[in-house]
Scaffold this active site. Structure first.
Site, PDB file in Angstrom:
ATOM      1  N   ASP A 176      -0.340   3.305  -4.592  1.00  7.29           N
ATOM      2  CA  ASP A 176       0.209   2.053  -4.088  1.00  7.29           C
ATOM      3  C   ASP A 176      -0.926   1.040  -4.001  1.00  7.29           C
ATOM      4  O   ASP A 176      -2.103   1.416  -3.985  1.00  7.29           O
ATOM      5  CB  ASP A 176       0.831   2.289  -2.709  1.00  7.29           C
ATOM      6  CG  ASP A 176       1.716   1.137  -2.271  1.00  7.29           C
ATOM      7  OD1 ASP A 176       1.886   0.180  -3.074  1.00  7.29           O
ATOM      8  OD2 ASP A 176       2.222   1.177  -1.146  1.00  7.29           O
ATOM      9  N   ASP A 196       7.476   6.176   0.762  1.00  5.03           N
ATOM     10  CA  ASP A 196       6.764   7.010  -0.201  1.00  5.03           C
ATOM     11  C   ASP A 196       7.146   8.482  -0.082  1.00  5.03           C
ATOM     12  O   ASP A 196       6.747   9.299  -0.916  1.00  5.03           O
ATOM     13  CB  ASP A 196       5.248   6.882   0.005  1.00  5.03           C
ATOM     14  CG  ASP A 196       4.740   5.478  -0.227  1.00  5.03           C
ATOM     15  OD1 ASP A 196       5.280   4.803  -1.118  1.00  5.03           O
ATOM     16  OD2 ASP A 196       3.819   5.051   0.481  1.00  5.03           O
ATOM     17  N   ASP A 210       1.383   5.986   1.993  1.00  2.00           N
ATOM     18  CA  ASP A 210       1.180   5.971   3.440  1.00  2.00           C
ATOM     19  C   ASP A 210       2.402   5.461   4.198  1.00  2.00           C
ATOM     20  O   ASP A 210       2.374   5.337   5.409  1.00  2.00           O
ATOM     21  CB  ASP A 210      -0.043   5.116   3.810  1.00  2.00           C
ATOM     22  CG  ASP A 210       0.109   3.654   3.371  1.00  2.00           C
ATOM     23  OD1 ASP A 210       1.144   3.328   2.756  1.00  2.00           O
ATOM     24  OD2 ASP A 210      -0.807   2.857   3.631  1.00  2.00           O
TER      25      ASP A 210
END
Length: 821
Positions: free
Chosen positions: A322, A565, A561
């Site tokens: 990400d 996800d 995080d």
């Protein structure tokens, strides 16, 4: 007055015994008192997990002592004692040491894991005695009042009593849609708060809730899944476990009943063959090596939920990351506010900075964007909001309603929709600088947290940015050199993400696409292999990206995080989370970076490569002995000879040509790229060595019979010859040589010579006749060319096999294409 009703007892053998209680429903402002908490806990109504967080000490000892092969060793020890062959029990100290090493390493790993898990254990904010405090989720009790914020995992089934939240129940339902929960609505344990804040009362705790089923999944302990190395070792162990019983029985039958050897000689001959075929040291070495790696990683603030992932990460060839929290720091700052023409046209009653200040003041600081907004826009008018919706990752906006109208803040494409092209140039100009752009505007209607349908009058562009991590460029250069492709998957504007990725040094970061245009699985699958940067990615698409990459044969690692996800982390071959992220991501991942430093990733990959590469070399040594012993045992049965080696001799050879060098080699740094399959690589090294051992030893036995050399002399000659071949094989397997490897060989050779000279009686080494010495010298000289030519032969066969396999695969693909046409 708090209500009371009887609660039925539900017994569960893994939890404290439960007794019926009077249920106490306290006010959410005050929560339960200390006495009420003790009352619930005393009667067994705590939120105790059914699953133990780790193996107990008792379980560790049992798993290392009560093994199939230890049972075999116990049986053959009893047989040796019965025939009074005590010196052939020399293998016992090694077996005991092996079990002790396994127990000690597992206990050390358990202690480190338990201590680190405390730092990352699920926690909850609870109201007790009118005060909020954070405690471990397992310390909650029935009817506790818990405060939930965005990113929290719900630790037990609850009901909302105050506030409003958006909940992601994807782990339970498989759907990533967000569900709005208001007072009276139920919260299912295992789901996650996406936005908003609420007070909730726990209805079902411990064994009654869904969390116990989710604990296994959330901690990524993937029972039944094995890494390639462990799976290969299991196959070897299984094969050996099946073969040793019939071969042992046949050897004993042949020696005692057909050759009419003494009971002692028949037993010792059979035991020597069985010991040689048992690969217990190989399996133990892998466990110890992984445990040592785990401990080394723990000193670098890396929490390992599953040791198997150390190997998997070393084999990864695609890393999905990400933007926020991985490429950039997990903090955002407002850079600029750009007024848009409609603001002047609309002439709102309040200045823009006050409108934004009122908006930010009404929102919870439950994500880094809103934290930045609240820190920057501090000037407010004091307007009281009539409605608030927190940020929705599915619909990419948050909203606040006042008596004078409703306002929204979010991603330009989702806010402006059909008007996006009007402001595209200004938005993409900021995106090209690596900034993230939000649109703030007035909404026609009242937002409810679902997709916007009314028109938005845009007032301003809010330009925000994350700071790129200082070691990002170095980390991504490392992966580029190692042949690991990076895929940047983000919910932000693809132009912005592309610029940030470029600044971070990610190769091909200029190849980007808007994921909202990927409308079919086929288009998505094609794009994920073509592009590097993906913007406007939805939670469901992250999971689809992982699946598409795995379907095309890639080994995929995923970092994350956030709550959104979780599903992608669960499905990746290896998952890595930042400890500063959500509880959900940290628990769903196999690795957690406790200091949130993505720069540790190269160290983790190198650790995995050291494990796999060194285990391939060490495994080859162990497998050489196992294949040789199997072949020699079958040969002895087929030609009617007694097995020439004694158990004590097998133990001596194993100690200095296999066990000790194998362990020392497994700890050497090794950062080579992993190529090929574990089993193939091990067999390619072990097969020439095992065949060399078998050819020279079997030939020596045959010629010993021809020239009437005593079996005692032949036994000693075979043992020393095996030692010579063993050191030749060791030198060949551990190439290229360096000073440390030479030291390992010298230490092992010195130990062997010492035992042959000073402990010869213990290991059954006797003097040899001149005839035996001459045979020994001849076959010692032949070992080097035999080994050299066998290595060439096996490599050539492997090359031809791979060519044939590739040709077969090409023909199969060509045939499929023709059939499609």
């Amino acid at each position: 007055m708090p209500s009371r009703r009887r609660k039925k007892a539900i017994l569960n053998p893994t939890m404290p015994e439960r007794h019926p209680v009077d249920e106490i429903q306290a006010d959410y402002h005050t929560g339960l008192t200390k006495e009420q908490v003790v009352y619930y806990r005393k009667n067994g109504w705590g939120n105790v997990s059914v699953e133990a967080p780790s193996k107990s000490t008792k379980d560790i000892i049992k798993s290392n002592v009560l093994t199939y092969f230890n049972g075999i060793f116990l049986l053959i020890s009893i047989l040796l004692i019965l025939v009074k062959s005590f010196k052939d029990l020399s293998f016992l100290p090694i077996i005991i040491a092996n079990s002790l090493i396994g127990i000690i390493q597992e206990l050390r790993a358990k202690n480190v894991l338990d201590n680190l898990t405390v730092l990352n254990a699920p926690k909850a904010t609870v109201v007790r005695n009118g005060k909020e405090k954070t405690i471990a989720a397992e310390h909650l009790v029935l009817n506790d009042i818990v405060v939930f914020h965005a990113g929290n995992q719900i630790p037990a089934d609850a009901v909302v009593v105050e506030g409003s939240v958006a909940v992601n129940e994807s782990l339970l339902t498989g759907e990533s849609d967000e569900i709005r929960k208001n007072p009276g609505d139920h919260l299912m344990s295992g789901s996650f708060i996406v936005s908003g804040t609420c007070y909730a009362r726990l209805e079902k705790v411990g064994a009654d809730s869904y969390i116990n089923k989710l604990t296994i999944q959330a901690k990524a302990s993937r029972e039944g899944e094995q890494s390639e190395m462990i799976r290969s070792l299991n196959h070897i162990v299984m094969f050996a476990g099946i073969m040793i019983v019939p071969i042992g029985i046949l050897l004993f039958y042949q020696g005692y009943f057909q050759q009419e050897n003494t009971l002692k000689d028949s037993v010792t001959s059979m035991v020597a063959a069985v010991i040689g075929m048992i690969p217990e040291g190989l399996y133990l070495l892998s466990s110890v090596t992984l445990a040592v790696s785990f401990i080394r990683l723990s000193t670098k603030n890396v929490l390992v939920h599953d040791m198997k992932c150390i190997e998997t990460l070393a084999r990864v060839n695609v890393l999905c990351v990400d933007k926020t929290g991985t490429i950039t720091e997990n903090k955002m700052l407002v850079q600029e506010v750009i007024k848009l023409p409609p603001y002047e046209t609309d002439s709102p009653a309040l200045p823009l900075d006050e409108l934004l200040g009122d908006f930010a003041s009404a929102q919870q600081a439950d994500n880094i964007t809103m934290e930045a907004m609240k820190a920057f826009f501090t000037n407010t008018s004091g307007s009281v909001p009539t409605g608030v919706t927190g940020f929705s990752s599915a619909y990419k906006y948050s909203s606040v309603s006042f008596s004078g109208g409703s306002y929204v803040l979010g991603a330009p494409e989702f806010i402006l929709r059909q008007d996006y092209d009007t402001y595209r140039e200004a938005i993409e100009e900021q995106g090209k600088k690596g900034y993230r752009v939000l649109v703030f505007g007035k909404y026609e209607g009242t937002p409810d947290g679902t997709a916007l349908t009314g028109r938005v009058t845009p007032y301003a562009l809010i330009v925000v940015a994350n700071k790129i991590r200082k070691d990002a460029d170095k980390t991504f250069r490392f992966f580029a050199k190692q042949g690991v492709a990076i895929k940047v998957i983000s919910g932000d504007n693809p132009v912005t993400v592309s610029e940030v990725a470029t600044q971070a040094g990610i190769a091909n970061a200029d190849q980007y696409i808007d994921a909202s245009t990927l409308e079919t699985p086929e288009v998505l699958r094609e794009a994920v292999n073509k592009y590097t940067v993906f913007g406007r990615v939805t939670p469901a698409q992250k999971r689809q990206f992982v699946h598409a990459l795995k379907e095309t044969g890639h080994t995929v690692a995923m970092t994350g995080d956030g709550v959104n996800d979780v599903l992608a982390l669960k499905d990746a071959d290896c998952s890595v989370a930042m400890a500063a992220g959500s509880d959900a991501a940290a628990q769903a991942s196999q690795l957690v970076l406790l200091d949130n430093d993505f720069g540790h990733m190269p160290e983790i990959v190198m650790e995995g490569r050291q494990v796999v590469n060194n285990m391939e070399r060490s495994g080859s040594l162990f497998l050489t002995k196992n294949i040789f012993s199997l072949l020699l045992a079958i040969f002895s049965i087929a030609v009617g000879f007694s097995y020439p080696l004694k158990p004590s001799q097998i133990s001596l050879i194993s100690m200095f040509t296999i066990g000790l060098p194998g362990f020392l080699l497994s700890q050497l740094p090794n950062q080579d790229l992993i190529r090929g399959k574990f089993m193939n690589n091990v067999l390619l090294r072990a097969m020439p060595a095992a065949l060399t051992d078998f050819i020279v030893v079997a030939s020596l036995v045959v010629f010993g019979e021809v020239f009437d050399v005593s079996s005692v002399d032949i036994s000693t000659a075979c043992a020393i010859l095996m030692a010579i071949v063993g050191f030749m094989i060791l030198h060949e397997i551990i190439k290229p040589m360096n000073i440390y490897k030479y030291i390992i060989i010298w230490i092992c050779m010195a130990g062997m010579v010492f035992c042959l000279v000073f402990l010869r009686d213990l290991f059954g080494i006797t003097g040899m006749s001149m005839r035996c010495i001459m045979l020994f010298v001849v076959f010692s000289i032949t070992t080097e060319p035999i080994l050299r030519y066998l290595i060439r032969l096996v490599r050539k066969i492997n090359i031809l096999y791979n060519k044939a396999k590739d040709a077969f695969a090409r023909n199969a693909r060509r045939k499929m294409r023709q059939e499609d046409v």
